[in-house]
Design a protein around this motif. Sequence first.
Motif, short mmCIF file in Angstrom:
data_model
loop_
_atom_site.label_atom_id
_atom_site.label_comp_id
_atom_site.label_asym_id
_atom_site.label_seq_id
_atom_site.Cartn_x
_atom_site.Cartn_y
_atom_site.Cartn_z
N ILE A 1 -23.13 3.65 8.70
CA ILE A 1 -23.06 2.51 9.65
C ILE A 1 -23.85 1.24 9.13
CG2 ILE A 1 -23.43 1.56 11.69
CD1 ILE A 1 -23.52 4.20 12.93
N VAL A 2 -22.87 0.42 8.51
CA VAL A 2 -23.21 -0.90 7.72
C VAL A 2 -23.66 -1.98 8.92
CG1 VAL A 2 -22.33 -2.80 6.24
CG2 VAL A 2 -21.47 -0.49 5.95
N LYS A 3 -23.05 -2.02 9.93
CA LYS A 3 -23.30 -3.27 10.97
C LYS A 3 -23.33 -2.47 12.28
CE LYS A 3 -21.94 -7.44 13.18
NZ LYS A 3 -21.02 -8.31 13.38
N GLY A 4 -24.49 -2.37 13.13
CA GLY A 4 -24.67 -1.72 14.29
C GLY A 4 -24.25 -2.57 15.52
N ILE A 5 -24.23 -1.84 16.50
CA ILE A 5 -23.84 -2.19 17.78
C ILE A 5 -25.03 -3.32 18.37
CG2 ILE A 5 -22.00 -0.76 18.26
CD1 ILE A 5 -24.01 0.59 19.94
N GLU A 6 -24.60 -4.25 19.45
CA GLU A 6 -25.74 -5.38 19.82
C GLU A 6 -25.60 -4.94 21.38
OE1 GLU A 6 -24.63 -8.94 18.75
OE2 GLU A 6 -25.25 -8.92 16.55
N PRO A 7 -27.03 -5.33 21.78
CA PRO A 7 -27.03 -4.96 23.41
C PRO A 7 -26.00 -6.11 24.07
CG PRO A 7 -29.26 -5.11 22.31
CD PRO A 7 -28.15 -5.59 21.31
N VAL A 8 -25.90 -5.53 25.55
CA VAL A 8 -24.66 -6.47 26.17
C VAL A 8 -25.48 -6.27 27.46
CG1 VAL A 8 -22.54 -6.72 27.12
CG2 VAL A 8 -22.74 -5.91 24.69
N LYS A 9 -25.45 -7.45 28.13
CA LYS A 9 -25.62 -7.77 29.74
C LYS A 9 -24.73 -8.63 30.37
CE LYS A 9 -29.73 -8.94 32.75
NZ LYS A 9 -30.93 -9.58 32.99
N THR B 1 -26.55 6.37 12.85
CA THR B 1 -26.55 6.03 14.17
C THR B 1 -26.94 4.82 14.69
OG1 THR B 1 -26.74 8.82 14.59
CG2 THR B 1 -26.80 6.99 16.66
N SER B 2 -26.16 4.21 15.61
CA SER B 2 -26.63 2.74 15.92
C SER B 2 -26.64 2.83 17.52
CB SER B 2 -25.70 1.69 15.30
OG SER B 2 -25.98 0.44 15.90
N GLU B 3 -27.57 2.14 18.10
CA GLU B 3 -27.63 2.37 19.65
C GLU B 3 -27.97 0.94 20.06
OE1 GLU B 3 -31.15 4.63 20.47
OE2 GLU B 3 -30.09 6.50 20.01
N ALA B 4 -27.56 0.61 21.48
CA ALA B 4 -27.49 -0.74 22.06
C ALA B 4 -27.52 -0.40 23.57
CB ALA B 4 -26.64 -1.60 21.64
N GLN B 5 -28.30 -1.19 24.32
CA GLN B 5 -28.37 -1.08 25.73
C GLN B 5 -27.40 -2.01 26.44
OE1 GLN B 5 -30.48 0.90 27.51
NE2 GLN B 5 -29.65 0.61 29.39
N VAL B 6 -26.62 -1.49 27.15
CA VAL B 6 -25.53 -2.26 28.25
C VAL B 6 -25.87 -2.33 29.53
CG1 VAL B 6 -23.41 -2.16 28.98
CG2 VAL B 6 -23.74 -1.51 26.43
N GLN B 7 -26.21 -3.35 30.23
CA GLN B 7 -26.62 -3.64 31.50
C GLN B 7 -25.61 -4.28 32.42
OE1 GLN B 7 -29.58 -2.57 32.81
NE2 GLN B 7 -28.65 -3.24 34.85
N VAL B 8 -24.83 -3.41 33.35
CA VAL B 8 -24.19 -4.09 34.27
C VAL B 8 -24.73 -4.03 35.66
CG1 VAL B 8 -21.71 -3.86 35.39
CG2 VAL B 8 -22.32 -3.08 32.74
N ASP B 9 -24.87 -5.43 36.36
CA ASP B 9 -25.39 -5.63 37.50
C ASP B 9 -23.90 -6.04 38.70
OD1 ASP B 9 -27.76 -5.51 36.49
OD2 ASP B 9 -27.68 -7.90 36.07
N GLU C 1 -18.97 -3.62 19.08
CA GLU C 1 -18.16 -3.51 17.73
C GLU C 1 -19.52 -3.09 16.72
OE1 GLU C 1 -17.10 -6.79 14.38
OE2 GLU C 1 -17.53 -7.30 16.35
N CYS C 2 -19.13 -2.28 15.79
CA CYS C 2 -19.91 -1.67 14.74
C CYS C 2 -19.03 -1.69 13.34
CB CYS C 2 -20.35 -0.29 14.94
SG CYS C 2 -19.48 1.10 14.80
N GLU C 3 -19.45 -1.47 12.26
CA GLU C 3 -18.82 -1.49 11.05
C GLU C 3 -19.42 -0.29 10.16
OE1 GLU C 3 -17.68 -4.58 7.28
OE2 GLU C 3 -18.76 -5.24 8.98
N VAL C 4 -18.50 0.36 9.57
CA VAL C 4 -18.86 1.53 9.06
C VAL C 4 -18.45 1.38 7.30
CG1 VAL C 4 -18.49 3.06 10.70
CG2 VAL C 4 -16.56 2.68 9.24
N SER C 5 -18.96 2.17 6.44
CA SER C 5 -18.90 2.08 5.23
C SER C 5 -17.28 2.39 4.47
CB SER C 5 -19.81 2.97 4.32
OG SER C 5 -19.80 4.39 4.61
N GLU C 6 -16.70 3.05 5.30
CA GLU C 6 -15.37 3.41 4.66
C GLU C 6 -14.32 3.29 5.77
OE1 GLU C 6 -14.80 7.36 3.47
OE2 GLU C 6 -16.73 7.32 1.90
#
Length: 1291
Positions: A458-466, A535-543, A476-481
């Motif tokens: 995984i070149v670019k991981g996912i980002e947290p969202v609120k 592996t890439s992780e990010a927290q998603v918060q939905v109110d 969004e994420c970016e992989v090597s192939e």
Amino acid sequence: MLKLCYPFKAVAPSINIFVTYSESVAPDSNGAPTLPEISLEVSPPPESVEEGKEPVETDGKKPEPTGSEPLQAEVAQEQKPVHNGSNQPEPSGVGVNEQAETSKPAVKKEGPCSPPPPEDGNSVKKLSIDLPNDSAPEATKGRKDSVWSLGEGQNPEDVDKPIDNPPLSTLLIESPQSGTVTVGGDITFVAKVEAKDLLRKPTVKWFKGKWMDLASKTGKHLQLKETFDRQTKIHTFEMHIIKAKDNYAGNYRCEVTYKDKFDSCSFDLEVKEVESSQAIDIRSAFKRSSEGQEDAGELDFSGLLKHREHKQQDDTPEVDVWEILKNARPDQYEKIAFTYGITDLRGLLKRMKKIPKEEKKSAAFAKRLDPAYQVDKGGKIRLVVDLADPTVELKWYKNGQEIRPSPNQRKYIFEHKGTQRIMVINNCSSNDDAAYSVVAGEEKCTTELFVKELPIKIVKGIEPVKTTVNERIELECEVSEEGAQVKWMKNGVEVPTGVRSRYRVKCEGTKHYLVIDDASKEDTGLYSVMASGGTSEAQVQVDLKPLKVFQDLQDMTVLLGQPLKLHCEIFPGNVPGRWYRNGQLIQPSDRLNIIHRAKVHRLEIEACTLHDAGDYTFVPEGYSQSLSAKVHIIDPPRVHLESLNFPDNTVTVVAGNKLRLEIPISGEPAPRVVWMKGERVILDSGHRVHAETYSDQTSLTIEVTEREDTGNYKIVLQNEAGEATASVKIKVVDIPDPPEAPLVPVVGGDWCSMTWEPPKYDGSSPILGYFIERKKKQSSRWMRLNFDLIKETSFEPKKMIEGVPYEVRIFAVNAIGVSKPSEPSKAFTPLAVTSEPTMLVVDDVTDTTVTVKWRPPETIGAAGLDGYLVEYCIEGSESKITISDETFQDLITTGLSFITANDWVLSNKEMTEKTKYTITGLSPGCKILVRVKAINKAGASAPRTLQHSILVKEVVEPPKIRVPRHLKTTYTRKVGETVNLVVPFQGKPRPKVTWVKDGNPIEPSHVSIRNTDCDSIIFIRKAERSHSGKYEMTVQVENHVDTAIMDIQIVDLPGPPQSVTIEDVWGENVALVWTPPKDNGNAPITGYTIQKADKKTMEWFTCIEHYHRNCITVTELVVGNEYFFRVFSENMCGLSELPTQTKKSALIVKEGLQMKIPEYSDRDFKEAPKFTQPLINTFAVAGYNATLNCSVRANPRPKVIWMKNKMTIFEDPRYRMFSNQGVCTLEIRKPSPYDGGMYTCKAINDLGEAQVECKLEVKGGYTFYELMQRGVPLHLIDKYMNESKIVEQDK
């Protein structure tokens, strides 16, 4: 390769088993399915580490055998993880690859053994074992419990001992048979079940392999069909495979289940290729089936596999377990299996026995294939064999399927170089990872090919969202192939991405996106994207958005069968919700419709049933707030007499027997039942006769029936929905009552004439005849006079002694038996008649009657005086009035045979003992002569006759109505009661009586009127308000008239007040005003009852009763509460059925004070799991359910995992797991002794984990037959039986 051997210890090692499938479960080009790769990680027991025992080096030399014959096996070198094209990472270690079953087990050449590198005692050993396909005996194939321990010291030769065959099929009468089909062809498999002994249709499931249910795969290429023949009583189940493909080949299974019966049958499907000269694209045969495409629904089971995270590969060397087992003693086999994680030891030993002890020199091969080959993905590999005889025919196989060359195919290239035969595999993929074999004549050699894949990073991981609800989320994420496969996870669980899924996955080059178009509260969590290299992780918060309630649910009362509609309005309008009834989720159906339109939510039921009553709750999705209402279903009561199957609802019972009459009833709420016989109510607490009432029936019980129990019984049912009545007639059959004492009207010198009346009660059965007995009065001995039944009611006893008093009695006989004897007749003797009566005079004369009186005879005699007969004749008639034949016959039966039929008219048919008698039925104006006779047992005396005739004429008496005192005022009765008025009057001759109501004639259908000579009766069976009014009675004699008026008032319950309003609210007081009801129930309103209810509880409490005014001030209300009020009207009948409630509520506000709300800081309630109540060691009884309970506290809510002997319990039907409010429960259904062991409950959340353990011992066990039915091997049954005998001896 390393061949290691560890010394034995009793403690078992820890074993981790991983299963990895290639990208596609489709078979290779020849139709053979690709087998899974199983990776075993074995940790040595701690005792091996503590004792410091080193592995045994074999140095490539064959060690001396210690027990059984040497065994040959191969341990392949450890392989690095290879990318298989799926969304899950490849597990570390080399998997155990099973070969396709061939006619002979594959024997691999044993290579030299190199010394193992030094390793720590705590290091993990990874082994790869190539096993033949017959690892388990036929009796254990397809069974979950097919892996068993052999016990200590069992030789490999003991493995092949015969095992009893399993029980024959008990359900299938025709099993599906194996078949062969070409690619693109159709085939049908048929299973038949006989249904003669089955009460319902059996359950049939079709499987491919061991676990894939084909019911979810029906579609374009697979169809399941069921039929039933009513004549032969046979169920036919068919599985149609349409346009078969290569990957359809394999083993299938059909399972039949009916209650506690089970049957199954396995069969194979072989798919052959069609000979074609066209080029075949090998890659297309391995594509994965997906939803929404043309091939959706094919027999693809790769989606059911569990995914696991990628583990770093360990360079731990492999060990040669075959070499260890070959050099070990038989009593060490089980220890070695525990040490290196071998679960199928039985199958392993069978293979060891089948391996040739000495490898013979091959006659076909000069050089065999190497044991294993490895190649990178996309590369090519050359498989070379050297033939001893170049002329022999050679065939190549992949997983048991022959590889056939084709002109346009460049995947497999076959080359001949002298005696060498070479197969080149180009562009290797994960599908080429398989077992290959080459057959030359009668000989065969095999090898394994491992395809290595490179990890995806995984070149670019996912980002947290609120964000908030209903917004769009894009990760969004970016992989090597490019074209790499990634897996999206939420809270450790793979995100579903099907057609109907809320989640969409898209790929643009090396970028991968996870899109949620309409976010909800459930979308909150930890999202991760997983590739084979990271592996890439990010927290998603939905109110949530705030919830507003525009219209709440209302309580309803609905009649059974009527429609029910519940309605509420909330904001936001697009928030879905769930409806619950009594805590149970409601699903829409044909009769129940759930509607959501904008902010309106409705629940509609076309025709409600009793099950629809209860507490209804609407819960908006994602909100803790809920709306609730109560629905009460009422049903008028009904009596179901048709279920008795008695003619005319008549029940016949013999007296003295017990009678229990059960009658089904219905009604909601449960009706109140009253049994009545006439006007008498039968109580539940009665001793001999009592009634019982249940929810669905009522019963009448008579412990000992008597003849008095005969009659009509009335059943009255009442509930708030109405009333119902029914009648049942009970007929008690008994012996007849004794007849009345017989009469002896005529007595002769030695005979007499006797008559009697039939008994008043014939026992509800016709009288068949009578028996007569006679005795002397001074004697106690009775003598029967007839032995044949006498049908008549008269008899002449003879041969009596003159002057001796006698008595006679009668017995009545019916079909039930003989009655008790009648009372003896009066004693009779042959005596003379009396003298004539004296002083006969006239006492009174009317228009139709003449009353005479007289004195007794002067001489009566010893026979006594029984009574008098009065006769008359009309003066002036030429012919005398004759007595009719019927009257004369009556006189004969009473013993008055001396009266002639052509003289005087007999006035009284029965003798009178009085000396006064009234002759009735005379014609006015005529003259009659009267005479009287005295009667005794001997006969009639001479008559006494009046000297002069009597003129029949009456003096007129004016009419007079004597109104009773209670009718002089208004006569009041309630609706439904009975009205029975008796008004006496006088007047001569008989007056004419007429009635009118309010000046109009009275309808006989509404009011019954009966008149006699001295009174008039007005009767109303069930009074109604229309019967109210003034009733006028008129009595007329000729020109004389008398009238009387009676006022009758029928009253009923009043109606509710018309409106109730809140006039004013001040302090703790509320002023109410209401208007009187429209309907006062035909009676003045006597008062009102006022009730209040808090808005929170809506429980009603009475404020005041019998209140006479139309306004009131309710005081002493609680400050801060909000009240509703309702008013009942009242008259002499009682309160109105329904009240009138205020539309608005009154809020009691405390004036002059303001509360300052303090500010509080939010407290963090997060907490790692902690068990507040541990598991307790438990004893269970075999065959009876057992439960294990513990409680855990944690925030956020933990994930609860149950384990048995450190192994996770997952989807086992014998276990049921519950978790409610922190209380964790494990239910074990009908445990057996093998269910005993150490059970562990483990709780895990983001802050940590905790676990508790307990020991479960199962007492009692199964019989030999039950263990055989469960598929337990014989040696384990024998071991279990011996242990049970030892325990019983110890006891």
